[in-house]
Design a protein around this motif. Structure first.
Motif, PDB file in Angstrom:
ATOM      1  N   LYS A   1       7.781   0.542   4.163  1.00 24.90           N
ATOM      2  CA  LYS A   1       6.732   1.032   5.048  1.00 24.90           C
ATOM      3  C   LYS A   1       6.216   2.379   4.549  1.00 24.90           C
ATOM      4  O   LYS A   1       6.964   3.168   3.980  1.00 24.90           O
ATOM      5  N   THR A   2       4.942   2.633   4.807  1.00 20.36           N
ATOM      6  CA  THR A   2       4.345   3.916   4.442  1.00 20.36           C
ATOM      7  C   THR A   2       5.080   5.065   5.129  1.00 20.36           C
ATOM      8  O   THR A   2       5.332   6.118   4.526  1.00 20.36           O
ATOM      9  N   HIS A   3       5.437   4.875   6.395  1.00 23.24           N
ATOM     10  CA  HIS A   3       6.143   5.906   7.154  1.00 23.24           C
ATOM     11  C   HIS A   3       7.461   6.284   6.471  1.00 23.24           C
ATOM     12  O   HIS A   3       7.782   7.470   6.329  1.00 23.24           O
ATOM     13  N   ASP A   4       8.197   5.278   6.022  1.00 28.95           N
ATOM     14  CA  ASP A   4       9.468   5.552   5.345  1.00 28.95           C
ATOM     15  C   ASP A   4       9.245   6.261   4.015  1.00 28.95           C
ATOM     16  O   ASP A   4      10.029   7.139   3.631  1.00 28.95           O
ATOM     17  N   LEU A   5       8.204   5.880   3.308  1.00 31.89           N
ATOM     18  CA  LEU A   5       7.937   6.517   2.023  1.00 31.89           C
ATOM     19  C   LEU A   5       7.690   8.010   2.207  1.00 31.89           C
ATOM     20  O   LEU A   5       8.231   8.843   1.467  1.00 31.89           O
ATOM     21  N   TYR A   6       6.883   8.367   3.196  1.00 31.12           N
ATOM     22  CA  TYR A   6       6.625   9.787   3.446  1.00 31.12           C
ATOM     23  C   TYR A   6       7.890  10.511   3.910  1.00 31.12           C
ATOM     24  O   TYR A   6       8.131  11.663   3.537  1.00 31.12           O
TER      25      TYR A   6
ATOM     26  N   ASP B   1      -4.258  13.592   2.565  1.00 31.96           N
ATOM     27  CA  ASP B   1      -3.388  12.789   3.431  1.00 31.96           C
ATOM     28  C   ASP B   1      -1.922  13.142   3.181  1.00 31.96           C
ATOM     29  O   ASP B   1      -1.127  13.240   4.118  1.00 31.96           O
ATOM     30  N   ALA B   2      -1.568  13.316   1.908  1.00 33.11           N
ATOM     31  CA  ALA B   2      -0.196  13.697   1.575  1.00 33.11           C
ATOM     32  C   ALA B   2       0.136  15.059   2.168  1.00 33.11           C
ATOM     33  O   ALA B   2       1.239  15.271   2.708  1.00 33.11           O
ATOM     34  N   ARG B   3      -0.795  15.991   2.091  1.00 33.32           N
ATOM     35  CA  ARG B   3      -0.577  17.316   2.678  1.00 33.32           C
ATOM     36  C   ARG B   3      -0.303  17.204   4.175  1.00 33.32           C
ATOM     37  O   ARG B   3       0.622  17.825   4.704  1.00 33.32           O
ATOM     38  N   ARG B   4      -1.122  16.416   4.856  1.00 34.38           N
ATOM     39  CA  ARG B   4      -0.973  16.282   6.302  1.00 34.38           C
ATOM     40  C   ARG B   4       0.363  15.624   6.666  1.00 34.38           C
ATOM     41  O   ARG B   4       1.095  16.124   7.528  1.00 34.38           O
ATOM     42  N   GLU B   5       0.696  14.524   5.993  1.00 34.64           N
ATOM     43  CA  GLU B   5       1.916  13.794   6.338  1.00 34.64           C
ATOM     44  C   GLU B   5       3.168  14.621   6.036  1.00 34.64           C
ATOM     45  O   GLU B   5       4.135  14.609   6.811  1.00 34.64           O
ATOM     46  N   LEU B   6       3.177  15.342   4.934  1.00 30.82           N
ATOM     47  CA  LEU B   6       4.346  16.161   4.595  1.00 30.82           C
ATOM     48  C   LEU B   6       4.447  17.373   5.501  1.00 30.82           C
ATOM     49  O   LEU B   6       5.549  17.819   5.831  1.00 30.82           O
ATOM     50  N   SER B   7       3.305  17.914   5.924  1.00 37.45           N
ATOM     51  CA  SER B   7       3.323  19.041   6.866  1.00 37.45           C
ATOM     52  C   SER B   7       3.904  18.611   8.208  1.00 37.45           C
ATOM     53  O   SER B   7       4.703  19.338   8.813  1.00 37.45           O
ATOM     54  N   ILE B   8       3.496  17.437   8.681  1.00 39.33           N
ATOM     55  CA  ILE B   8       4.018  16.923   9.944  1.00 39.33           C
ATOM     56  C   ILE B   8       5.536  16.795   9.893  1.00 39.33           C
ATOM     57  O   ILE B   8       6.228  16.989  10.888  1.00 39.33           O
ATOM     58  N   ARG B   9       6.055  16.520   8.705  1.00 36.44           N
ATOM     59  CA  ARG B   9       7.494  16.331   8.537  1.00 36.44           C
ATOM     60  C   ARG B   9       8.221  17.644   8.212  1.00 36.44           C
ATOM     61  O   ARG B   9       9.358  17.633   7.761  1.00 36.44           O
ATOM     62  N   GLY B  10       7.564  18.754   8.457  1.00 33.61           N
ATOM     63  CA  GLY B  10       8.253  20.039   8.428  1.00 33.61           C
ATOM     64  C   GLY B  10       8.133  20.853   7.164  1.00 33.61           C
ATOM     65  O   GLY B  10       8.827  21.873   7.030  1.00 33.61           O
ATOM     66  N   LEU B  11       7.286  20.451   6.220  1.00 37.03           N
ATOM     67  CA  LEU B  11       7.120  21.224   4.993  1.00 37.03           C
ATOM     68  C   LEU B  11       5.927  22.173   5.124  1.00 37.03           C
ATOM     69  O   LEU B  11       4.831  21.735   5.505  1.00 37.03           O
TER      70      LEU B  11
ATOM     71  N   ILE C   1       6.381   0.907  -2.285  1.00 37.05           N
ATOM     72  CA  ILE C   1       6.473   0.084  -1.083  1.00 37.05           C
ATOM     73  C   ILE C   1       6.545  -1.380  -1.510  1.00 37.05           C
ATOM     74  O   ILE C   1       5.625  -1.894  -2.148  1.00 37.05           O
ATOM     75  N   PHE C   2       7.662  -2.044  -1.183  1.00 36.08           N
ATOM     76  CA  PHE C   2       7.835  -3.477  -1.415  1.00 36.08           C
ATOM     77  C   PHE C   2       7.963  -4.147  -0.050  1.00 36.08           C
ATOM     78  O   PHE C   2       8.983  -4.020   0.616  1.00 36.08           O
ATOM     79  N   ASP C   3       6.923  -4.840   0.375  1.00 33.95           N
ATOM     80  CA  ASP C   3       7.028  -5.551   1.657  1.00 33.95           C
ATOM     81  C   ASP C   3       7.438  -7.003   1.470  1.00 33.95           C
ATOM     82  O   ASP C   3       7.510  -7.774   2.415  1.00 33.95           O
ATOM     83  N   ASP C   4       7.719  -7.366   0.206  1.00 36.64           N
ATOM     84  CA  ASP C   4       8.150  -8.729  -0.106  1.00 36.64           C
ATOM     85  C   ASP C   4       9.077  -8.667  -1.318  1.00 36.64           C
ATOM     86  O   ASP C   4       8.804  -7.949  -2.274  1.00 36.64           O
TER      87      ASP C   4
ATOM     88  N   ASN D   1      15.336   2.805   4.097  1.00 34.63           N
ATOM     89  CA  ASN D   1      14.766   2.120   5.256  1.00 34.63           C
ATOM     90  C   ASN D   1      15.149   2.851   6.538  1.00 34.63           C
ATOM     91  O   ASN D   1      16.328   2.999   6.852  1.00 34.63           O
ATOM     92  N   ASN D   2      14.127   3.364   7.230  1.00 34.02           N
ATOM     93  CA  ASN D   2      14.322   3.964   8.545  1.00 34.02           C
ATOM     94  C   ASN D   2      15.378   5.071   8.538  1.00 34.02           C
ATOM     95  O   ASN D   2      16.200   5.175   9.438  1.00 34.02           O
TER      96      ASN D   2
END
Length: 250
Positions: free
Chosen positions: A81-86, A114-124, A212-215, A238-239
């Motif tokens: 999942k994209t969420h897990d990758l970030y 987008d990478a800046r935003r997602e990594l910032s949300i995660r505390g960086l 990301i491998f969804d299969d 994963n998670n």
């Protein structure tokens, strides 16, 4: 009900980022807020919940990161999942920061902002790190389109050189290709990963390549095996839970 509401300035100070970043998150829905006239407010409970999500992932993710080579390594990371990758990238970068290393983020399918935003949300503290040149974020697809597979490899090498010149001993970098990132041909991706592996073996760089491998069936399974053979170790993530495997030549 007496809920404590925080201003944008207060939240930015807590997260060690700028008010502009908080406004972007609010408008994008990444951080739930309340509009009071022209002003935004964020519930203290909402912010605490977001921070707890990040801390929970961090606690679960620490052990496997200690197994990665501290000064030189090339690691394949497999997520679904994209969420897990970030989440994985954020924890990897936090570990690098805790060791005093310079950070490099290479974007393929991700957009740098987008990478800046997602990594910032995660505390960086992304903006702070970029201002100090302790982190650089690069669009690798742009370099590939201009120079082929050698373009992104040269970027990794150049950033490693710059890291050394700035006084850092090691660079911790993450690139996140898609299986069809390099012109839509998997063979191009294999050639790139092979060239990158050759380059990283000569540099003080710890690099992870999250996919990301969804299969995991058919061609996807064969492609996963091919990619594993070009990395010194593999992380299945994963998670917030991870399995680390050292790749030993047969």
């Amino acid at each position: 009900m007496n809920e404590e509401l925080l201003t944008v300035e207060e939240v930015a100070k807590i997260l060690r980022t700028t008010t502009n970043t908080i406004y972007r998150w609010l408008r994008a829905g990444k951080l739930p807020g309340i509009k009071l006239g022209k002003e935004w407010r964020i519930r203290k409970e909402t912010l605490a919940s977001k921070l707890n999500e990040t801390n929970s992932t961090s606690i679960k993710g620490q052990r496997f990161l200690d197994k990665i080579g501290p000064h030189s390594d090339h690691v394949l990371a497999v997520t679904r999942k994209t969420h897990d990758l970030y989440n994985l990238e954020a924890e990897f970068f936090k570990k690098g920061l805790s060791r005093g290393y310079r950070l490099f983020k290479g974007c393929w399918w991700q957009k740098p902002d987008d990478a800046r935003r997602e990594l910032s949300i995660r505390g960086l503290p992304i903006e702070e790190l970029e201002a100090k040149n302790a982190l650089t974020i690069v669009d690798l697809t742009d370099y590939y389109n201009r120079s082929g597979k050698n373009g992104p490899v040269q970027v990794w090498s150049e950033e490693a050189r710059k890291t050394f010149e700035l006084g850092y001993k090691t660079m911790w970098g993450s690139g996140s290709p898609h299986l069809l990132s390099l012109g839509g041909h998997f063979r191009n991706l294999i050639e790139f990963e092979s060239s990158l592996d050759d380059a990283l073996r000569k540099l003080p760089v710890v690099g992870i390549c999250p996919y990301i491998f969804d299969d995991f069936t058919g061609d996807y399974f064969e492609q996963l095996i091919d990619l594993m053979n070009l990395h010194s170790s593999v992380i299945f993530y994963n998670n917030g839970s991870a399995t680390y495997l050292k790749n030993q030549p047969a």
